[in-house]
Design a protein around this motif. Structure first.
Motif, mmCIF file in Angstrom:
data_model
loop_
_atom_site.group_PDB
_atom_site.id
_atom_site.type_symbol
_atom_site.label_atom_id
_atom_site.label_comp_id
_atom_site.label_asym_id
_atom_site.label_seq_id
_atom_site.Cartn_x
_atom_site.Cartn_y
_atom_site.Cartn_z
ATOM 1 N N VAL A 49 -2.700 34.022 -7.883
ATOM 2 C CA VAL A 49 -3.338 32.565 -7.587
ATOM 3 C C VAL A 49 -4.615 32.738 -8.772
ATOM 4 O O VAL A 49 -4.704 31.489 -9.249
ATOM 5 C CB VAL A 49 -4.246 32.914 -6.412
ATOM 6 N N TYR A 50 -5.061 33.775 -9.126
ATOM 7 C CA TYR A 50 -6.152 34.032 -10.097
ATOM 8 C C TYR A 50 -5.623 34.825 -11.420
ATOM 9 O O TYR A 50 -5.619 35.980 -11.233
ATOM 10 C CB TYR A 50 -7.574 34.430 -9.682
ATOM 11 N N ASN A 87 -6.313 35.464 -14.545
ATOM 12 C CA ASN A 87 -7.139 36.207 -15.268
ATOM 13 C C ASN A 87 -7.852 37.333 -14.576
ATOM 14 O O ASN A 87 -8.507 38.013 -15.163
ATOM 15 C CB ASN A 87 -8.099 34.943 -16.079
ATOM 16 N N GLN A 88 -7.540 37.537 -13.430
ATOM 17 C CA GLN A 88 -8.104 38.414 -12.602
ATOM 18 C C GLN A 88 -7.421 39.686 -12.471
ATOM 19 O O GLN A 88 -5.962 39.692 -12.727
ATOM 20 C CB GLN A 88 -8.559 38.217 -11.173
ATOM 21 N N PRO A 89 -7.835 41.026 -12.299
ATOM 22 C CA PRO A 89 -6.808 41.985 -11.998
ATOM 23 C C PRO A 89 -6.013 41.984 -11.050
ATOM 24 O O PRO A 89 -6.160 41.062 -10.080
ATOM 25 C CB PRO A 89 -8.019 43.135 -12.190
ATOM 26 N N PRO A 90 -5.011 42.892 -10.839
ATOM 27 C CA PRO A 90 -4.027 42.858 -9.866
ATOM 28 C C PRO A 90 -4.734 43.207 -8.624
ATOM 29 O O PRO A 90 -5.466 43.983 -8.634
ATOM 30 C CB PRO A 90 -2.981 43.416 -10.339
ATOM 31 N N VAL A 91 -4.246 42.893 -7.512
ATOM 32 C CA VAL A 91 -4.513 43.343 -6.185
ATOM 33 C C VAL A 91 -4.023 44.821 -5.786
ATOM 34 O O VAL A 91 -2.722 44.812 -5.959
ATOM 35 C CB VAL A 91 -4.234 42.328 -4.951
#
Length: 154
Positions: free
Chosen positions: A73-74, A76-80
């Motif tokens: 989804v995002y 540029n965010q770190p992985p879940v």
């Protein structure tokens, strides 16, 4: 000072009777002991059980086992991160608490059965003692009735 209709006073009296009942103190004591017990079990799992398990699965700290899911989804965010190692640790914790509670309940049930058996034994003994007393009283009655018969025959 406003006048009380009596309902408030009755409510206060009922609450006081409830709060000072022995069960309330037992419950509070159980919560305190349960909290302390939970801390001990948590330490047992965290510090004693999971380190050797981590060693067996390749020298990994069990708590740090994670699965990484890319963040679609995002971007540029770190992985879940799914921390399944912590979950395994909590499951072990739950199983140990359940086992300990099972043992406590088994012991309480055994003590209850022993107490009921002892109570039944005391009741049986009391019945036997009463029947012995009744036998003696019957013998006295019979002797007295024989004396009365002899007195009337003379």
């Amino acid at each position: 000072m406003p006048r009380c209709c009596g309902r408030c006073f009755n409510l206060c009296k009922e609450f006081k009777a409830f709060a000072l009942r022995g069960n309330m103190f037992d419950l509070a004591l159980g919560i305190i002991i349960g909290t302390a017990f939970s801390g001990v079990v948590q330490s047992l799992v965290d510090d004693i059980i999971t380190p050797p398990l981590g060693l067996l699965i390749g020298g990994v700290d069990l708590v740090n086992l994670t699965a990484s899911i890319p963040n679609f989804v995002y971007q540029n965010q770190p992985p879940v991160l799914i921390r399944y190692g912590r979950f395994i640790q909590k499951v072990i914790n739950l199983l140990l608490v359940a086992l300990a509670l099972f043992v406590v309940v088994k012991l309480i049930n055994k003590l209850h059965r022993l107490a009921m058996k002892a109570k039944a034994d005391v009741e049986k003994t009391a019945v036997k003692e009463i029947s012995e007393e009744v036998k003696i009283l019957q013998q006295i009655r019979d002797l007295l009735s024989l004396k009365t018969v002899h007195i009337h025959q003379q």
